[in-house]
Design an enzyme around this catalytic site. Sequence first.
Site, PDB file in Angstrom:
ATOM      1  N   GLU A  85      37.080  18.382 -13.590  1.00 16.02           N
ATOM      2  CA  GLU A  85      38.346  18.590 -14.319  1.00 16.02           C
ATOM      3  C   GLU A  85      39.110  19.781 -13.744  1.00 16.02           C
ATOM      4  O   GLU A  85      40.338  19.749 -13.590  1.00 16.02           O
ATOM      5  CB  GLU A  85      38.068  18.831 -15.802  1.00 16.02           C
ATOM      6  CG  GLU A  85      37.495  17.625 -16.525  1.00 16.02           C
ATOM      7  CD  GLU A  85      36.918  18.029 -17.880  1.00 16.02           C
ATOM      8  OE1 GLU A  85      37.686  18.458 -18.743  1.00 16.02           O
ATOM      9  OE2 GLU A  85      35.691  17.924 -18.066  1.00 16.02           O
ATOM     10  N   HIS A 121      45.077  -1.166 -11.217  1.00 13.75           N
ATOM     11  CA  HIS A 121      45.566  -0.902 -12.571  1.00 13.75           C
ATOM     12  C   HIS A 121      44.424  -0.520 -13.524  1.00 13.75           C
ATOM     13  O   HIS A 121      44.517  -0.755 -14.728  1.00 13.75           O
ATOM     14  CB  HIS A 121      46.335  -2.098 -13.148  1.00 13.75           C
ATOM     15  CG  HIS A 121      47.316  -2.695 -12.196  1.00 13.75           C
ATOM     16  ND1 HIS A 121      48.621  -2.253 -12.104  1.00 13.75           N
ATOM     17  CD2 HIS A 121      47.168  -3.667 -11.258  1.00 13.75           C
ATOM     18  CE1 HIS A 121      49.251  -2.953 -11.162  1.00 13.75           C
ATOM     19  NE2 HIS A 121      48.387  -3.811 -10.627  1.00 13.75           N
ATOM     20  N   SER A 150      28.407  22.137 -24.299  1.00 16.39           N
ATOM     21  CA  SER A 150      29.351  22.532 -25.337  1.00 16.39           C
ATOM     22  C   SER A 150      28.705  23.594 -26.211  1.00 16.39           C
ATOM     23  O   SER A 150      27.497  23.579 -26.424  1.00 16.39           O
ATOM     24  CB  SER A 150      29.713  21.311 -26.184  1.00 16.39           C
ATOM     25  OG  SER A 150      30.149  21.720 -27.465  1.00 16.39           O
ATOM     26  N   LYS A 169      26.453  17.399 -25.412  1.00 15.81           N
ATOM     27  CA  LYS A 169      27.479  17.272 -24.372  1.00 15.81           C
ATOM     28  C   LYS A 169      27.006  17.701 -22.991  1.00 15.81           C
ATOM     29  O   LYS A 169      26.303  18.686 -22.825  1.00 15.81           O
ATOM     30  CB  LYS A 169      28.715  18.117 -24.741  1.00 15.81           C
ATOM     31  CG  LYS A 169      29.503  17.624 -25.928  1.00 15.81           C
ATOM     32  CD  LYS A 169      30.024  16.196 -25.769  1.00 15.81           C
ATOM     33  CE  LYS A 169      31.099  16.052 -24.728  1.00 15.81           C
ATOM     34  NZ  LYS A 169      32.395  16.559 -25.166  1.00 15.81           N
TER      35      LYS A 169
END
Length: 474
Positions: A289, A155, A276, A282
């Site tokens: 992804e 979980h 970025s 970043k």
Amino acid sequence: MALWGGRFEDGVATSTQEFGASLPVDKHLYRQDIAGSRAHAAMLAAQGIISEQDAEAIRAGLAGIEADIDAGAFTFDIDDEDIHMAIEAELTRRIGEAGGRLHTGRSRNDQVATDTRLAAKALCSELMAANLRLRRALVEAAKSDGDAVLPGMTHLQHAQPVLFAHHLLAYAWMFSRDFARLHAAFDAADASPLGAAALAGTTYPLDRAMTAAELGFSRIIENSLDAVSDRDFLLDLHYAGSVTSVHLSRLAEEIVLWSSQEFGFIVLSDAYSTGSSIMPQKKNPDFAELIRGKSGRVFGNLVQLLVTCKGLPLAYNKDLQEDKEGALDTARTLVQCMDVMAGMVSTWTVRPDRMRACMDRGHLAATDVADYLAKRGMPFREAHAVVGHLVLAAEKRGCDISELPIEELRAASDLFGDDIEGALDIDAIVAARTTRGGTAPSAVAEQLAKVEGGIADDSATFGGLSPVVEMGRN
Ligand code: ARG
């Protein structure tokens, strides 16, 4: 120019010509188409259906076309509906009348099924090779950070500590099952439809065993209707690909989490990260992804073909022309995803210190403290309740259960002795889980040997498979 000119007075409308064409997709199957035609022509000659001279002219003509397409020196005519027509028309332009005899006893229906099966075998082979590369990368990653311990979760909450190697090997097992599914998809494709003709067989004395052997098929499809209408082998490829995609996506999700500031368990190499355009600090896990995101496309391709096939009466229907684009896309997508994933896990930096630091919160020792009491005679249910209260007490103090003073433990049960330290130590907790398949270093070492044995077995299996006709480069 259409091949059915005789029955028609007018050509198709420009719009339907473009709508009906599959050339932009099936031109990628040019090698499969040429191999099928080569085998068919040789068989026609061997059976005395066409002359040896015609067969030789066809063979030489096809070889020239293949070399030209390989070299990127072939311009496809957009008026050709598909690769079968494009190659046959060009062959006839090059060798004349003999080219017109190639299609004797054959239909585009068995031709396209043959090409597609050959392509499916080649695509499954490419996927299996990438699968093996990824599994090897996971094993190497497991070995190089073999003793790092991270909080195992259920979980997404701290549960029990596990070896990082154990965690990575769980993925190696998933991908080993994917290999078996890809192998099954390869096997499903490995049957020759050639000789089924349009749907009912032909009046020519074709030797189906000869073309099947020539094309490296292990068997022949026994029902001509089934031969031209079956696309189950592509569904098998899509399903194997979809499950692979589920596994890739789950691992990608963990990589996204692990590389975040909150976890910090890994640092991706610059080669597998992006920055970025506005925020100078970043370092984003874009490629993880994207692997996660590509699963949508792969599942979509599976569903597309399921829906395309579900309402089709026997035998060939033009709907089936929609079968190739998704298969090519899924294979291309997943080979890339697996290779990018392999590169990512091979080049990341693992931070065992960060994993360790986050384990002083979350009461990861709780199960072992309950086991400690149970092993000293307390029924496990009761021990669970005692430790539950200790966890609550620790929460109220704002500390971990492992940080409670021994007096507080003793107040909860007089079974607690000085040796409780062993139940609270993360490394001792891991080392104690010696069950087969468990997370103790000794058990993980045995597991690792099995994973490596599986990779060796699958590599041997892979070495024994040949797609016979590789996908063309153009
Ligand atoms: N382009 C077609 C396909 O990919 C080839 C088979 C066409 N057969 C036919 N009867 N229209 O399925």
